[in-house]
Design an enzyme around this catalytic site. Structure first.
Site, short mmCIF file in Angstrom:
data_model
loop_
_atom_site.label_atom_id
_atom_site.label_comp_id
_atom_site.label_asym_id
_atom_site.label_seq_id
_atom_site.Cartn_x
_atom_site.Cartn_y
_atom_site.Cartn_z
N HIS A 49 1.35 42.86 45.80
CA HIS A 49 1.14 43.99 44.95
C HIS A 49 0.99 45.26 45.55
O HIS A 49 0.00 45.49 46.49
CB HIS A 49 0.13 43.79 43.69
CG HIS A 49 0.42 42.55 43.17
ND1 HIS A 49 1.32 42.66 42.09
CD2 HIS A 49 -0.16 41.41 43.21
CE1 HIS A 49 1.40 41.27 41.58
NE2 HIS A 49 0.58 40.61 42.28
N TYR A 98 1.96 54.12 43.08
CA TYR A 98 2.77 53.36 43.92
C TYR A 98 3.23 53.91 45.28
O TYR A 98 4.19 53.51 45.88
CB TYR A 98 3.91 53.05 43.01
CG TYR A 98 3.55 52.11 41.75
CD1 TYR A 98 3.33 52.76 40.55
CD2 TYR A 98 2.86 50.75 41.93
CE1 TYR A 98 2.93 51.86 39.43
CE2 TYR A 98 2.64 50.02 41.16
CZ TYR A 98 2.61 50.81 39.66
OH TYR A 98 2.25 49.71 38.47
O1 LIG Z 1 1.35 46.94 42.11
C1 LIG Z 1 2.32 46.58 41.95
O2 LIG Z 1 3.00 46.29 42.99
C2 LIG Z 1 2.72 45.83 40.70
O3 LIG Z 1 2.96 44.46 41.00
C3 LIG Z 1 3.80 46.68 40.26
C4 LIG Z 1 3.82 47.11 38.71
C5 LIG Z 1 4.94 47.96 38.45
C6 LIG Z 1 5.12 48.18 37.09
C7 LIG Z 1 6.09 49.03 36.52
C8 LIG Z 1 6.63 49.70 37.58
C9 LIG Z 1 6.30 49.45 38.86
S1 LIG Z 1 7.38 50.41 39.89
C10 LIG Z 1 7.54 52.02 39.39
C11 LIG Z 1 6.52 52.82 39.20
C12 LIG Z 1 6.56 54.06 38.54
C13 LIG Z 1 7.82 54.56 37.99
C14 LIG Z 1 8.90 53.81 38.11
C15 LIG Z 1 8.64 52.35 38.66
C16 LIG Z 1 5.65 48.51 39.41
C17 LIG Z 1 2.81 46.37 37.67
O4 LIG Z 1 3.42 45.95 36.91
C18 LIG Z 1 2.02 45.28 38.39
O5 LIG Z 1 0.94 45.40 37.52
C19 LIG Z 1 1.55 45.71 39.82
#
Ligand SMILES: O=C(O)[C@]1(O)C=C(c2cccc(Sc3ccccc3)c2)[C@@H](O)[C@H](O)C1
Length: 152
Positions: free
Chosen positions: A103, A26
């Site tokens: 996403h 991310y």
């Molecule tokens: O890729 C994305 O933006 C997405 O919508 C985002 C998601 C997501 C899920 C959990 C946490 C986060 S943000 C995050 C990441 C790591 C640690 C804490 C928060 C995004 C996923 O559930 C989806 O499958 C994909």
């Protein structure tokens, strides 16, 4: 001319913690960065942004319903609800507003359970796997859709 001159930005569950873990998936941008990028893109089109992030499905649904009264379109990253929520999909379908699905990661290349999106069929714009900058491209593409509707 787009009226109302406002977009709703919706970020779903856990995105409040964006940037704290899994930077390989991310990146290191935070939710504040997402809102800043989205707002800057909207302002380039003379639009403002109402941003909401919630870990509660019903709160997101209520915000989508309210947007029908004073927004021109919706940019949504529903997080995990993308893959599970018929209710969120139905809320987006119930308001007559164009939707841009965003996403950060490429959900089509991740775990199989992330490949399906309930939102996909109710969104006019899809920006997937382009990181946080993808929110800005989603705004640009959504403005084209909204402008096309306004022109009739
Ligand atoms: O890729 C994305 O933006 C997405 O919508 C985002 C998601 C997501 C899920 C959990 C946490 C986060 S943000 C995050 C990441 C790591 C640690 C804490 C928060 C995004 C996923 O559930 C989806 O499958 C994909």
């Amino acid at each position: 001319m787009i009226t109302p001159r406002r977009l709703l930005l919706v970020n779903g569950p856990n995105l409040n913690l964006l940037g704290t873990r899994q930077p390989e998936i991310y990146g290191r941008d935070t939710l504040a960065d997402v809102e800043r990028v989205t707002t800057a893109a909207a302002e380039r089109h003379g639009l403002e942004v109402r941003a909401i992030q919630s870990n509660h499905e019903g709160v997101l649904i209520d915000a989508i319903h309210a947007a029908r009264l004073d927004c021109a379109g919706i940019v949504i990253n529903a997080g995990g609800l993308t893959h599970t929520s018929v209710a969120l999909r139905d809320a987006l379908a119930s308001v007559d507003l164009p939707v841009a699905e965003v996403h950060i990661s490429n959900i089509k290349e991740r775990e199989a359970f992330r490949h399906f999106s309930y939102i996909e069929e109710v969104a006019a714009v899809h920006v997937i796997g382009e990181g946080v900058p993808g929110y800005a491209r989603a705004v640009d593409l959504l403005v084209e859709v909204v402008s096309g509707r306004a022109d009739g």
